[in-house]
Design a protein around this motif. Sequence first.
Motif, PDB file in Angstrom:
ATOM      1  N   MET A   1       0.841  -1.198   0.000  1.00  0.00           N
ATOM      2  CA  MET A   1       0.000   0.000   0.000  1.00  0.00           C
ATOM      3  C   MET A   1       0.878   1.250   0.000  1.00  0.00           C
ATOM      4  N   LYS A   2       0.515   2.222  -0.819  1.00  0.00           N
ATOM      5  CA  LYS A   2       1.287   3.454  -0.879  1.00  0.00           C
ATOM      6  C   LYS A   2       1.233   4.187   0.458  1.00  0.00           C
ATOM      7  N   LYS A   3       2.357   4.842   0.782  1.00  0.00           N
ATOM      8  CA  LYS A   3       2.451   5.525   2.069  1.00  0.00           C
ATOM      9  C   LYS A   3       1.384   6.601   2.215  1.00  0.00           C
ATOM     10  N   GLU A   4       1.096   7.329   1.125  1.00  0.00           N
ATOM     11  CA  GLU A   4       0.117   8.408   1.247  1.00  0.00           C
ATOM     12  C   GLU A   4      -1.288   7.869   1.540  1.00  0.00           C
ATOM     13  N   VAL A   5      -1.594   6.683   1.001  1.00  0.00           N
ATOM     14  CA  VAL A   5      -2.883   6.050   1.297  1.00  0.00           C
ATOM     15  C   VAL A   5      -2.916   5.600   2.752  1.00  0.00           C
ATOM     16  N   GLN A   6      -1.825   4.963   3.208  1.00  0.00           N
ATOM     17  CA  GLN A   6      -1.766   4.514   4.600  1.00  0.00           C
ATOM     18  C   GLN A   6      -1.877   5.687   5.558  1.00  0.00           C
ATOM     19  N   ASP A   7      -1.247   6.808   5.206  1.00  0.00           N
ATOM     20  CA  ASP A   7      -1.323   7.998   6.066  1.00  0.00           C
ATOM     21  C   ASP A   7      -2.763   8.497   6.176  1.00  0.00           C
ATOM     22  N   LEU A   8      -3.507   8.479   5.064  1.00  0.00           N
ATOM     23  CA  LEU A   8      -4.905   8.910   5.086  1.00  0.00           C
ATOM     24  C   LEU A   8      -5.769   7.948   5.892  1.00  0.00           C
ATOM     25  N   ILE A   9      -5.483   6.652   5.796  1.00  0.00           N
ATOM     26  CA  ILE A   9      -6.200   5.658   6.603  1.00  0.00           C
ATOM     27  C   ILE A   9      -5.938   5.897   8.085  1.00  0.00           C
ATOM     28  N   ASN A  10      -4.695   6.195   8.415  1.00  0.00           N
ATOM     29  CA  ASN A  10      -4.326   6.389   9.822  1.00  0.00           C
ATOM     30  C   ASN A  10      -5.082   7.532  10.474  1.00  0.00           C
ATOM     31  N   ILE A  11      -5.457   8.539   9.680  1.00  0.00           N
ATOM     32  CA  ILE A  11      -6.193   9.674  10.248  1.00  0.00           C
ATOM     33  C   ILE A  11      -7.682   9.616   9.914  1.00  0.00           C
TER      34      ILE A  11
END
Length: 209
Positions: A1-11
């Motif tokens: 999973m792309k980091k930017e997608v994971q970052d959005l999931i995290n928030i």
Amino acid sequence: MKKEVQDLINIGKMLPLMEEFYTIQGEGAHTGTAAYFIRIGGCDVGCHWCDVKESWDAKLHPPTETDIIVNNAKNYADTVVITGGEPLMWSLDYITTELQKNNIKTHIETSGAYPYSGTWDWFCLSPKKTKLPLDEVYDKADELKMIIHNKNDFKFAEEEAAKVNKNCKLFLQPEWSKKEKMTPMIVDYVMKNPKWKISLQTHKYLDIP
């Protein structure tokens, strides 16, 4: 999973959406109420009688922009029920804030096994023996819904009822595959212990999705 997608999931600005649909609430205190259901993928609680096991693996459900989910909900109802899977595996602060900005009431159905997040108009706690709720969650419950699969579950229900706040509504619900056996026992139990009410999966009796 792309980091930017994971970052959005995290928030919480993206969520692994399994399905979303407009229907009639079938269980618990709000039985019979029209609501928009948002089912989020991911669960490791592992109830053997779960009827949505396909929700367990979050990787099967595509990360979806939360704003899109909120916009979809706005077209249907003034109440949203967020369920799973186990929805508290994800941060729900953003989605509940956005829903409430649009005058949509926020309800959740959860095992309580993960940290509390979100702002809720109604918090339905349904504890499971396989992974108990966190201590912080019990006081948040507006509704305690205990699934009765066998006789031992009455004892578990009482143990969990002792942990919630005094205003929490208490429900016993027969596990669907055991309903013929357990419903008469629940009826008898509630008559002897009237602090409890009976919850039925009315959507299954009425064949409502």
